[in-house]
Structures are given as structure tokens and as C-alpha cells.
Design a protein around this motif. Structure first.
Motif, short mmCIF file in Angstrom:
data_model
loop_
_atom_site.label_atom_id
_atom_site.label_comp_id
_atom_site.label_asym_id
_atom_site.label_seq_id
_atom_site.Cartn_x
_atom_site.Cartn_y
_atom_site.Cartn_z
N GLN A 43 12.67 -5.47 -12.65
CA GLN A 43 13.10 -5.08 -11.36
C GLN A 43 14.55 -4.83 -11.47
N GLN A 44 15.32 -5.86 -12.31
CA GLN A 44 16.72 -5.42 -12.54
C GLN A 44 16.82 -4.30 -13.44
N GLN A 59 16.37 -1.20 -11.18
CA GLN A 59 17.38 -1.14 -10.16
C GLN A 59 18.72 -0.51 -10.95
N HIS A 85 17.96 3.15 -11.44
CA HIS A 85 17.91 3.61 -10.09
C HIS A 85 19.49 4.14 -9.79
N GLU A 86 20.36 3.26 -10.30
CA GLU A 86 21.72 3.06 -10.17
C GLU A 86 22.40 4.21 -10.81
#
Length: 192
Positions: A105-106, A109, A112-113
Motif C-alpha cells: 500500500q505504501q 501510494q 500514485h503521488e
């Protein structure tokens, strides 16, 4: 507590039930069992073959179990140890899975960032390029307007000069008299 899986509680219940069964079995073996009052047991003068070896007290006062009970107790202990080991392994596996999911998930994320930041940069660059193009086009339009305006002013000045040169000879021809000329006399028609 919310992230503990359902199987954890099942295994914990099984281990607790196993421990409770061992405790109840040990307590029942310590008490001499009284025969139920409705049953009458015949007394044998001598037992021909014992059904189970009697429980004898050991040196420290604890009851000693016969071989079958001892084997069952050992199996229960082994099963308890096995369940405990499985529970630990399952808990460790669950913790590893949670850690792996958290890391995924990190990473997702962060990806995505990065994509959002790249899109922002692309948008900022395109906006800057469009604004530069728009300013250049407006400047070009203003320059064209100034050129056309100057050309129109030059034409107006030329027309003014031409109109002044045309008006001056007419004024000189009339001798300076600015009164309008009398209307021409009406033509006389011959009578028939």
C-alpha cells in the motif's frame, strides 16, 4: 483487536477447551467416584482381571495414572503443543502478510503521488507554454493593429491634404466669393 482474524479465536478456543478438559479430567481423577445411588454393584470376592489399573498415590500425594491414561495425557499435551506451535506460526504468517500488504500500500501510494506530481508538472509546463503563445499572439495582434492604425491615419492625412488642395483652387476661381451661385434661369420653351 479488529485486525485479528476469525481463525485465531477458533484456535484459541480449541486450546482453551483442551486445557479445560485436562483440568476437569485431573480433578475427576483426584476425587474417589461414588457409585450412583440407583445402581447396585455386585461385589466380587476376587477380581479376575482388572478393567483398569487403580490410581495409586505417589510419594508426594499426587495420583499416579495408569499407562493408558498416561498415554492419553501425553497425546493431549502433544496436541496442545502442536496447536500452540500452529497458532504461533499462523500469527507470524498473519503479521508477515499484514506487513507485506502495508508495504504494498505504501509503494502504491508513493507511485500514485509520483504520478500526480508528474501530471502537475506536465500541466504547469503546458499552461506556461499556452500562456507564452497567447501573449505572443496578443502582441502580434497589437502590432498589426498599430500598423493598420498608422496606415489609416496616413490615409486620413493624405485625404485631408488632397481635399485642401481641391478646395483651394475652387475658392480662388470664385474670387473669394463664398456665396452660392444663383440658380440658372428656366429655359424658355418656344410656343407652338
Amino acid at each position: 483487536m479488529a485486525d485479528v482474524p476469525a481463525w485465531y479465536w477458533q484456535v484459541l478456543g480449541a486450546v482453551g477447551g483442551l486445557g479445560l478438559g485436562l483440568f476437569i479430567g485431573a480433578v475427576n481423577r483426584r476425587k474417589p467416584s461414588d457409585p450412583p445411588p440407583t445402581q447396585i454393584q455386585p461385589r466380587a470376592a476376587r477380581p479376575t482381571q482388572p478393567a483398569a489399573a487403580p490410581v495409586a498415590a505417589g510419594a508426594n500425594g499426587e495420583p499416579r495414572l495408569d499407562a493408558t491414561s498416561q498415554r492419553l495425557l501425553e497425546r493431549l499435551r502433544e496436541a496442545n503443543l502442536d496447536l500452540t506451535a500452529r497458532l504461533r506460526a499462523a500469527t507470524d504468517q498473519h503479521a508477515r502478510d499484514l506487513l507485506e500488504r502495508s508495504q504494498q500500500q505504501q509503494a502504491e501510494q508513493q507511485r500514485h503521488e509520483r504520478q500526480v506530481e508528474e501530471l502537475r508538472q506536465t500541466h504547469a509546463n503546458e499552461l506556461s507554454h499556452l500562456m507564452t503563445d497567447m501573449v505572443e499572439q496578443v502582441d502580434a495582434m497589437q502590432r498589426e493593429h498599430v500598423v493598420k492604425l498608422t496606415a489609416l491615419q496616413d490615409e486620413i492625412e493624405q485625404l485631408k491634404r488632397i481635399s485642401q488642395t481641391i478646395v483651394d483652387p475652387v475658392t480662388m476661381h470664385m474670387g473669394g466669393d463664398m456665396r452660392p451661385a444663383p440658380p440658372p434661369a428656366a429655359p424658355v420653351r418656344p410656343r407652338t
